[in-house]
Scaffold this active site. Structure first.
Site, PDB file in Angstrom:
ATOM      1  N   ASP A  33      47.243  -0.089  -0.530  1.00 12.59           N
ATOM      2  CA  ASP A  33      47.069   1.231  -1.110  1.00 12.59           C
ATOM      3  C   ASP A  33      45.946   1.969  -0.375  1.00 12.59           C
ATOM      4  O   ASP A  33      44.818   1.454  -0.308  1.00 12.59           O
ATOM      5  CB  ASP A  33      46.697   1.049  -2.593  1.00 12.59           C
ATOM      6  CG  ASP A  33      46.979   2.297  -3.403  1.00 12.59           C
ATOM      7  OD1 ASP A  33      47.396   3.304  -2.819  1.00 12.59           O
ATOM      8  OD2 ASP A  33      46.782   2.248  -4.630  1.00 12.59           O
ATOM      9  N   ASP A  34      46.239   3.122   0.184  1.00 14.51           N
ATOM     10  CA  ASP A  34      45.203   3.982   0.776  1.00 14.51           C
ATOM     11  C   ASP A  34      44.452   3.356   1.956  1.00 14.51           C
ATOM     12  O   ASP A  34      43.320   3.749   2.240  1.00 14.51           O
ATOM     13  CB  ASP A  34      44.146   4.387  -0.265  1.00 14.51           C
ATOM     14  CG  ASP A  34      44.690   5.343  -1.317  1.00 14.51           C
ATOM     15  OD1 ASP A  34      45.900   5.621  -1.308  1.00 14.51           O
ATOM     16  OD2 ASP A  34      43.882   5.817  -2.148  1.00 14.51           O
ATOM     17  N   CYS A  73      50.735   8.196  -3.101  1.00 15.63           N
ATOM     18  CA  CYS A  73      51.380   6.944  -3.531  1.00 15.63           C
ATOM     19  C   CYS A  73      52.803   7.091  -4.029  1.00 15.63           C
ATOM     20  O   CYS A  73      53.715   6.492  -3.475  1.00 15.63           O
ATOM     21  CB  CYS A  73      50.581   6.290  -4.647  1.00 15.63           C
ATOM     22  SG  CYS A  73      48.827   6.250  -4.397  1.00 15.63           S
ATOM     23  N   HIS A 135      53.714   2.046  -9.786  1.00 14.75           N
ATOM     24  CA  HIS A 135      53.440   3.487  -9.725  1.00 14.75           C
ATOM     25  C   HIS A 135      54.682   4.365  -9.561  1.00 14.75           C
ATOM     26  O   HIS A 135      54.611   5.443  -8.964  1.00 14.75           O
ATOM     27  CB  HIS A 135      52.430   3.806  -8.602  1.00 14.75           C
ATOM     28  CG  HIS A 135      51.625   5.036  -8.904  1.00 14.75           C
ATOM     29  ND1 HIS A 135      50.743   5.598  -8.016  1.00 14.75           N
ATOM     30  CD2 HIS A 135      51.593   5.825 -10.001  1.00 14.75           C
ATOM     31  CE1 HIS A 135      50.193   6.666  -8.551  1.00 14.75           C
ATOM     32  NE2 HIS A 135      50.699   6.826  -9.761  1.00 14.75           N
ATOM     33  N   ASP A 337      50.588   2.762   1.884  1.00 16.23           N
ATOM     34  CA  ASP A 337      51.437   3.824   1.325  1.00 16.23           C
ATOM     35  C   ASP A 337      51.057   5.204   1.853  1.00 16.23           C
ATOM     36  O   ASP A 337      51.896   6.087   1.991  1.00 16.23           O
ATOM     37  CB  ASP A 337      51.427   3.788  -0.208  1.00 16.23           C
ATOM     38  CG  ASP A 337      50.040   3.963  -0.801  1.00 16.23           C
ATOM     39  OD1 ASP A 337      49.046   3.940  -0.051  1.00 16.23           O
ATOM     40  OD2 ASP A 337      49.951   4.138  -2.035  1.00 16.23           O
TER      41      ASP A 337
END
Ligand code: NAG
Length: 568
Positions: A33-34, A73, A135, A337
């Site tokens: 993530d990120d 995301c 998510h 993502d």
């Protein structure tokens, strides 16, 4: 005489299909993530040691120009699992609507009529499991219908966070809303005070005005309570369809996810069936938290410590794969993502977002390289030569067609009448092809194409920017996160040969014939792409996002508090 022969033939046939099934590859997706393009060793980071990630890169291919379908995301994850652009199924919202799901009790999400990669594989004997962040929504009409839930979308088991991580879920009192809109609470307090004062003022004069004033104060109070309780409302962990922890404990979560993935992989190995396993990290998204053994161990604060923990987790999972004897026949796909969130700061002002290396911009900027160019690696010894570097455009949407092809399935047969934006990237990865499987790629920010790519030939990948993010002058940042709808239309689109100009510093001069030719080609391509889109209802309107009590996940109502007994 004939019967025994037939029987023998049948037995041979059955045995050979079983053997064929056994040979089909497994898939292991490691989705971070990120994570920033410049955060890890294979992409040039020299100040954080990432030996496990480096090893993954050395044993497979480094994809230097791997693009996600969105810079945030929710839409990016949906595209990775469906092989399709979010605009095709309502996850690319308009103008000022949120482009990510922020509440567990909203009805936004990935519709059940979209077909994901694990769902197709499941029809052909694969088992699928998800550990970590989802998510993509939970329920539609009432809590528990789980219309958007991982188990609806082809996963046979799930342990993790159905939502996302948010600043609010840490222990330092930080809040996303207060970061993005510093005036949220002051405005609520002012409205509360104003309502009460005006009620007092009108108390002898007008009952109606007293009622209205109190209603205003009440609404402001509820709003403040709502923002203050974000953590209890949306910070949760589920095991399959059950909420097992609320709010989630961030410290140690990476370790729990690893333990769960190890259990899943061992179960897959025992079952002897091909599998699709996705380990979807909760990091590097804020709120950041690391186990004590990583705290203070990097040169880059808590963010750097989190990269160390990420590397540890990758190492553990790949070690387990090896230990189980699955590593030769498993296609490992590591990516992020969206890009590093360059504006993100901790409560003390320390950098808590990723570093995007030579790329411009970052998370939230759908047209900029820093938002969508992902640190991606593939390891698959039978077909992908160790130590290879692929520097031609591929997309996270390519995972679906590539995986289906490797599983011996035909995309057009499995997903008939469906526009798939991904392409089979195996020829490029195996070294058989030397061009991108895409001719054009469109880079969306919400429902608008902010930039596009044209792969003219191996030396020329043109990128045109139609919009530019609303950066603070002299920086490549916005106040907290760039909003697509505040972007600036470029009167004169900017054209780069991104193949040779990774940092987009040398635009073509608009006076040249080259510029005109590239721009015209790109405009035609965009037009043609848009003509092929079917209008679908957005799943991300304010109405969809709205908090709905009947959708609220809550363990042990009315307290909504519990801790997973498996991890006391
Ligand atoms: C490595 O990553 C960290 C964390 O994002 C960043 O602060 C640092 O500048 C990077 N170092 C190099 C040499 O790229």
């Amino acid at each position: 005489m004939r019967w025994p022969l037939l029987l023998l033939a049948t037995v041979f046939y059955a045995a050979s299909t079983v053997a064929a099934a056994d040979n089909r590859p497994n898939f292991l997706v490691l989705l971070v993530d990120d994570l920033g393009y410049g955060d890890i060793g294979p992409f040039g980071n020299t100040s954080i040691p990432t030996p496990n990630i480096d090893r993954l890169a050395a044993e497979g291919a480094v994809l230097k120009q791997s693009l996600s379908a969105a810079a945030l995301c929710t839409p990016s994850r949906a595209a990775l699992l469906t092989g399709r652009l979010p605009i095709r199924y309502g996850l690319a919202p308009q103008a000022d609507e949120w482009d990510v799901i922020l509440l567990a009790a909203s009805k936004s999400g990935l519709l059940p009529n979209e077909t994901t990669l694990p769902k197709v594989l499941g029809r052909h004997g694969y088992t699928s499991s998800l550990v970590g962040k989802w998510h993509l929504g939970i329920s539609c009409q009432r809590y528990g219908d789980h219309c958007h839930h991982p188990l609806t979308h082809g996963f046979d088991s799930f342990y993790g966070i159905p939502m996302t991580n948010l600043k609010d879920f840490g222990d330092d009192g930080e809040m996303l809303y207060a970061s993005a809109y510093p005036n949220t609470f002051p405005i609520c307090y002012a409205l509360m005070a104003g309502g009460v004062m005006s009620a007092l003022f009108f108390c002898r004069r007008s009952r109606l005005l007293v009622a209205l004033s109190l209603a205003l104060a009440g609404a402001a109070l509820l709003t403040a309570l709502f923002f203050a309780n974000w953590k209890i409302l949306s910070s949760l962990i589920m095991r399959d369809e059950q909420v097992v922890e609320q709010p989630m404990r961030l410290k140690g979560l990476a370790q729990r996810f690893v333990a769960e993935s190890e259990e899943r992989l061992a179960a897959h190995a025992r079952a002897g069936r091909p599998f699709f396993h996705m380990h979807s990290f909760c990091k590097m998204h804020t709120a950041l938290a690391v186990a004590d053994e990583f705290q203070g161990k990097s040169r880059h604060g808590l963010y750097g410590d989190s990269v160390l923990e990420l590397d540890w987790a990758v190492g553990r999972i790949l070690h387990t794969l090896r230990r189980l004897g699955l590593d030769r026949n498993t296609f490992v796909y590591f990516t992020s993502d969206n890009g590093g969130h360059t504006e993100e700061r901790g409560i003390n002002g320390d950098v808590q977002g990723g570093f995007n290396g030579p790329l411009k911009g970052g998370k939230g900027m759908g047209g900029m390289e820093g938002g969508i160019r992902m640190p991606t690696m593939v390891r698959y010894p039978p077909r992908v030569p160790a130590g290879s570097v692929v520097d031609l455009p591929v997309s996270s949407m390519d995972l679906l067609p590539t995986a289906l092809r490797l599983a011996g399935l035909d995309v057009s047969k499995e997903l008939p009448n469906r526009e798939i934006d991904g392409r089979d990237m195996l020829p490029l990865l195996s070294g058989a092809a030397h061009v991108s499987p895409h001719r054009f790629l469109f880079h969306y920010c919400k429902a608008t194409i902010h930039s596009a790519r044209w792969m003219e030939d191996a030396a020329h990948t043109w990128k045109v920017h139609f919009y530019w993010p609303p950066w603070i002058p002299g920086t490549q940042r916005c106040p907290y996160i760039c909003q697509c709808h505040h972007s600036l239309v470029l009167p004169q689109p900017a054209v780069y040969n991104i193949q040779q100009d990774i940092s987009e510093e040398r635009p073509l001069s608009p006076d040249t014939a080259q510029y005109q030719r590239v721009l015209q080609t790109m405009r035609n391509a965009v037009e043609q792409h848009q003509a092929g889109l079917e209008g679908v209802p957005s799943q991300m309107t304010w109405w969809d996002h709205m908090w709905r009590p009947q959708l609220q996940a809550c363990c042990q109502p009315p307290f909504c508090r519990c801790a997973d007994p498996k991890y006391p």
